[in-house]
Every structure is written in C-alpha cells, then in structure tokens.
Design a protein around this motif. Structure first.
Motif, short mmCIF file in Angstrom:
data_model
loop_
_atom_site.label_atom_id
_atom_site.label_comp_id
_atom_site.label_asym_id
_atom_site.label_seq_id
_atom_site.Cartn_x
_atom_site.Cartn_y
_atom_site.Cartn_z
N VAL A 1 -40.35 -66.19 33.65
CA VAL A 1 -39.59 -66.43 32.23
C VAL A 1 -40.87 -66.93 31.26
O VAL A 1 -40.74 -66.79 30.09
CB VAL A 1 -38.53 -67.30 32.16
N THR A 2 -42.03 -67.30 31.80
CA THR A 2 -42.88 -67.74 30.83
C THR A 2 -44.37 -67.15 31.45
O THR A 2 -44.41 -66.54 32.44
CB THR A 2 -43.26 -69.23 31.19
N THR B 1 -45.85 -70.96 26.83
CA THR B 1 -45.69 -69.53 26.43
C THR B 1 -44.50 -68.71 27.34
O THR B 1 -44.57 -68.58 28.30
CB THR B 1 -47.20 -68.83 26.54
N VAL B 2 -43.80 -68.36 26.28
CA VAL B 2 -42.48 -67.63 27.02
C VAL B 2 -42.93 -66.17 27.28
O VAL B 2 -43.62 -65.42 26.40
CB VAL B 2 -41.20 -67.47 25.82
N ALA B 3 -42.59 -65.71 28.27
CA ALA B 3 -42.93 -64.19 28.73
C ALA B 3 -41.87 -63.37 27.81
O ALA B 3 -40.83 -62.93 28.52
CB ALA B 3 -42.79 -63.85 30.09
N HIS C 1 -33.36 -71.41 35.60
CA HIS C 1 -34.64 -71.33 35.34
C HIS C 1 -35.58 -72.31 35.69
O HIS C 1 -35.44 -73.52 35.59
CB HIS C 1 -34.90 -70.45 33.93
N GLY C 2 -36.83 -71.99 35.96
CA GLY C 2 -37.76 -72.70 36.63
C GLY C 2 -38.55 -73.33 35.06
O GLY C 2 -38.06 -72.87 34.09
N GLY C 3 -39.74 -74.09 35.24
CA GLY C 3 -40.25 -74.83 34.26
C GLY C 3 -41.49 -73.96 33.59
O GLY C 3 -41.75 -74.28 32.62
N GLY C 4 -42.31 -73.17 34.66
CA GLY C 4 -43.35 -72.39 34.33
C GLY C 4 -44.42 -73.20 33.44
O GLY C 4 -44.63 -74.38 33.85
N ASP D 1 -37.01 -76.96 25.18
CA ASP D 1 -37.58 -75.81 24.35
C ASP D 1 -37.57 -74.62 25.28
O ASP D 1 -37.15 -73.54 24.58
CB ASP D 1 -39.04 -76.15 23.95
N LEU D 2 -37.98 -74.59 26.44
CA LEU D 2 -37.88 -73.40 27.28
C LEU D 2 -36.55 -72.80 27.36
O LEU D 2 -36.18 -71.53 27.31
CB LEU D 2 -38.59 -73.63 28.56
#
Lengths: 245, 245
Positions: B12-13, B20-22, B45-48, B81-82
């Motif tokens: 997801v990032t 930065t979001v993917a 979802h993870g933190g990336g 935010d993510l």
C-alpha cells in the motif's frame, strides 16, 4: 488519585463557528492541567462545532443511526481533527497526552448499552500517559452508527478505571437553581428536580437532568463547574456543584 | 463467510519513499475488494513508509518501547494518515470502509500478550461496515509503548471474529522454497523449515518463519500471496501458499 475530566464541546471550540477551536481558552485550560498534581488523568472532550454540524448534516444523533459509511467516516474524521487540536494543546503545555478514538474501541449492543473497553486506558495511565477521548460516532447494533456523547463516555470510563473524582467543565458554573445561582450540592435527584425543571420525557437529548441522574449513580463524587474552577477541581477542592449519590 | 485480509505495508506504500502511498496499486486492490462477494471483510494494513521511519526515528520496535508521549503521538499520527489513505481508496471504489486505530483499542500486558478487543469489529461487520485496522504503536505494560504489527493484529482478529479465511497480501507470491518457487501448501512447520531457513532465534523481527508459525496455530486456513492473486483469494480459491495446521 484517578481523575476523569470532561472538557465540554462549548469550552474547547467556538460553538457558533464551524470547526473552530477555542485556541486561547484551550491553551489556558491545558496550562492548568499541566500545573496540576493529578497522578492519573483521563480527559474527554465534546464535539462542539466539529462534531455537531457533521452529525446534524447526516441526521445522526444518540438515538438516530446511519448505515452510510461515508457519514461515519465524515463524523469520525471531524472528531479526529478536534482531538488532534486538544491533544496538541495539552502536549504544548507539557501534558503527556495521547489520542484515543472511541469509534475504534467501543460499540452499543442491541439494548443500547454502551460497551467501552477500558483496559487500554488503564494501561495508558499505568505508563504515565494522559489518554484523551472524545464524543464520537459509534457502531450500534441494528442501527448502523449513532453518536456517543462525551458525558456517556465519562460515566463509562469512571466505572472502568475506578475514578476517585469526576469533573465536567462546561461554560456554566454549575447546576443552576431557578434564580440562576449555583446549587452547591446534589445528593439525590429530588434535591435538584425543581432547579432542573425537566422530566425524563423531555430530556432525550441528554440535558442537565439526565446528566445529574447518571452522575448520581457513579461510585465517586462528580463536579459540574466552569473553566475558572478547573484549578480548584484538579487541586481536590470543591468546584461548582458537587454531585454524589 | 468472514475474511480477514492483510495488505502489506510494501503493497500500500512505496517503501523506499517516505510517507508515499502507492496510489495506483492501492486503487487496483480496492477495486478488486469492491468487486468481491465477501460478506464480512476485515482489512488490516501494514505501516510501510509511514510507520517504519517514524518508529525507527524514535527507537521503537515490537520489543523496544518508548515512554515519550511525543513519540507515541508522532507514530500514531503517521499511521492515521496512511489509514485515511487506505480507507479513502476503498471508499472511492465503493467499499463501506471505516477506520479502526489499534492504539485506541488495545494494549500489551506485563507478559507481552496482545489484548485487542474485537466486539467493536464484530459489531461493524454486523452493520455491513468494513473495518480497516493497521499496524500501530501500542501501550505496553512496563515498557511505555511498542509497535504492534499488522501480522499480530491479523492473528488476534482472526480468532476474535471467527474468520473462515485469512489472507496476507504482500509483494511476494507466497512462501518461497530455496529455488524461489512458491510452496503450495504448509500443514506443519517442518514442511517449510528448510525453505524458511530461519531459526526462531534469528527471527525476532517477525519474518516469514514467525508468520508461518502463527498462521499454523489459527483455526482457519491462511494464504500468503501477491497482489495478482487477491481476486482468487477473495473468490474463495487457493492463492499463493495455503497454510493450515
């Protein structure tokens, strides 16, 4: 000493102006909290001009639900914004405040009973953090999501963390009698029934009468007071109206 | 059918670029989720590139805690935010996604055991919302706050909501053997010990070996797969590596 303190929505926001934080007032209150010697403090704030307009726009209240996830996201996001401002003001004053969003933690069951786990809040207190919760949207069995008020959370938290004192800081100086004077103490609903001047039937929105009834049921004394009396309350002194059933 | 789906932080990032979001990949995955017929879906979802840099900056991991409330606020805010981006992408695709922040709900006790209440998540599913949780900072008894990974949450949620299927979507196509091929099925740790090539002693950060051990302990089958296999997984078909103890 474990204290649960509610800062009313009308105290932390400018109620007449959409999504406007009452910055100076909030900073003053935060300084007062920072200067107090309370060991274990839980803060709850209301929705004020953040939560209420969004809830009204979507037709959501403590009794009217929504199944629209967009409405849930919208109300939750507005309250996260206000919570960030309150947590930020406390942090700026040196309080180790951390955010706790009730929508992420609790729900109401089929009977309308609020389930708010408090193990996380107790753990935060133990680690010397100051958890800051807020009125929020809340998943409600059979009804999508409704609103949970800061007052509802205060009652649930006071039980959950075993509060020694509960304080409700709003823009009024206490429970007022029919002459507008602060009632110093309420130990039974009858003490204040005349002053409150409301029957349960006309008080579905959670006015002062419902608040007093809920506070009388707590195991600990509760105080209803204005911003000027916050320091007295945090010092362990009487402030505004003392309510103890 | 109740499904718990983890979208890895690397999915997801953009892991190499801070916060930065993917966006395109996330939008594709959200469309796939929206098109699936899963009744009850929980997303984690993870933190990336949001959570990890902030955690590292403050020296916080799943085992190293912090008592600094500012560090807690910083990591929690980055993950909020993510989460807003992931919830937003799902919402844009028509999924009734709602945010659930683990820091607000759970904690670790003195023995390091994760306590994550799931009554609110079950209530959300019942009301046809799709709760979206995420790796987060988490209050930890005696240690301030540590990191809880998306994988830890998946295991706890799968038990709590009685998941029928669990999926872990990351950038790899499954558990790989020493030749780089996907192992189709793991029913005991010994099946994969060679491929995983790690002892518990060298796997404190929660690599694939720890993940496989935790998934083998679940009551439901779990699948480890890449983004291309998400549709198969949500359709109830096998995807990547099937892990069932």
């Amino acid at each position: 000493m474990t204290v649960v303190l509610k800062l009313g929505g009308s105290v932390v926001t400018e109620k007449a102006r959409d999504e406007t934080v009452a910055g100076d007032r909030l900073a003053d209150l935060a300084e007062t909290v920072a200067d107090s010697g309370v060991d274990d403090l839980v803060v709850v704030h209301g929705g004020g001009s953040f939560g209420h307009p969004h809830a009204a726009e979507h037709g959501v209240s403590s009794t009217a639900g929504t199944s629209d996830a967009a409405a849930v996201r919208d109300i939750a996001a507005a309250m996260e914004d206000l919570n960030e401002a309150v947590v930020g003001a406390l942090a700026d004053a040196g309080v180790p405040a951390v955010p706790v969003h009730p929508f992420s933690a609790g729900f109401r069951d089929e009977d309308g009973k609020l389930h708010l786990p408090t193990g996380q809040v107790a753990a935060m207190l133990e680690e010397d953090f100051v958890p800051v919760l807020h009125g929020d949207v809340l998943t409600t069995a059979g009804d999508g999501a409704t609103i949970v008020s800061g007052d509802d959370l205060v009652v649930s938290l006071a039980d959950g963390v075993g509060a020694d004192r509960v304080g409700l800081c709003s823009t009024v100086s206490g429970v007022l009698d029919t002459d507008g004077h602060v009632v110093p103490e309420i130990t039974a609903f009858e003490d204040a029934a005349d002053a409150l001047g409301e029957s349960d039937a006309t008080d579905v929105t959670g006015g002062m009468a419902a608040k007093v009834r809920a506070l009388l049921d707590l195991g600990s004394p509760a105080f209803v007071f204005g911003p000027d009396a916050l320091e007295d309350f945090l010092d362990g002194d009487d402030a505004g109206t003392r309510i103890h059933g």
